[in-house]
Design an enzyme around this catalytic site. Structure first.
Site: not given
Ligand SMILES: [Zn+2]
Length: 234
Positions: A49, A100, A104, A194
């Protein structure tokens, strides 16, 4: 007294369910979400992510290529705009990409207009830059509300949660990240890692990149096949 208590109890239950829907990444309260693959097999799924990221993403791509392993990258639209070449390399390497949001943001506290803009902007940016329209969405922190489902349905997305994360964002060290993944791994697991930082386009994710070869080795030693998340799409 008893009568008076009943509405309170009902209210508490509803509030509890609402909180569960907002904060539990795999809750179905606000629409279908995929939080794991088949529990009776030997597959697991790597997801990254918050990228693309100027240092970690290419390092991760090198490892995945060397090991012949697929992954899903849930990208932040603003980071794709900042690092379009990296986003294109993810796609060129054959990996799947997901939406995503554009900035954010934590969607559970946002209204329908902002939520629609966050998802649509990221969709358009990712599609324009990479030439591939994402089909998967993951909410930042997993936070959703009823307005999110309306937009994801209209964009034709499947919504993904995750089976476990290892708090690699807190940078506990590459060895510790690897150990946590090995400890939590189980059949069907969607692993949350991540390659980027949702709040800093150039955030340091070098520990996650450094942990990846060991994560892949441990999974294979334990008999797992790392599969693309798209296997779970209908
Ligand atoms: Zn995230």
């Amino acid at each position: 007294m008893i009568d008076a208590a009943i509405p309170t109890a009902v209210g508490a239950t509803a509030a509890g369910a609402l909180a569960l829907g907002i904060y539990y990444p795999n809750s179905w309260l606000f629409g279908g979400v995929i939080g794991h693959g088949p529990r009776n097999g030997n597959t697991a799924y790597l997801t990254f992510d918050d990228g693309p990221n100027p240092t970690a993403t290419d390092h991760i791509l090198e490892t995945l290529a060397a090991q012949g392993v697929p992954a899903e990258f849930f990208m932040v639209g603003a980071h794709v705009q900042q690092y379009p070449g990296i986003a294109r390399r993810v796609v060129a390497a054959g990996h799947e990409i997901g939406n995503h949001t554009q900035h954010h943001v934590k969607l559970h506290v946002r209204g329908p207009g902002r939520i629609r803009r966050e998802l649509e902007q990221a969709h358009n940016v990712i599609t324009t830059v990479t030439g591939v329209a994402p089909r998967a969405f993951r909410a930042p922190h997993g936070y959703r509300n009823p307005f999110v489902a309306a937009v994801t349905q209209r964009l034709g997305y499947r919504v993904f949660g995750w089976t476990f994360g290892v708090w690699d964002s807190a940078r506990p060290g590459a060895d510790e990240i690897r150990r946590r993944v090995r400890t939590h791994l189980r059949p069907g697991a969607i692993i949350l890692l991540h390659d980027g930082d949702g709040y800093d386009p150039a955030g340091d994710r070098s520990q996650t990149a450094a942990a990846l070869p060991g994560i892949i080795q441990d999974a294979r030693d334990a008999g797992y096949a790392l599969r693309p998340l798209g296997d779970l799409l209908p």
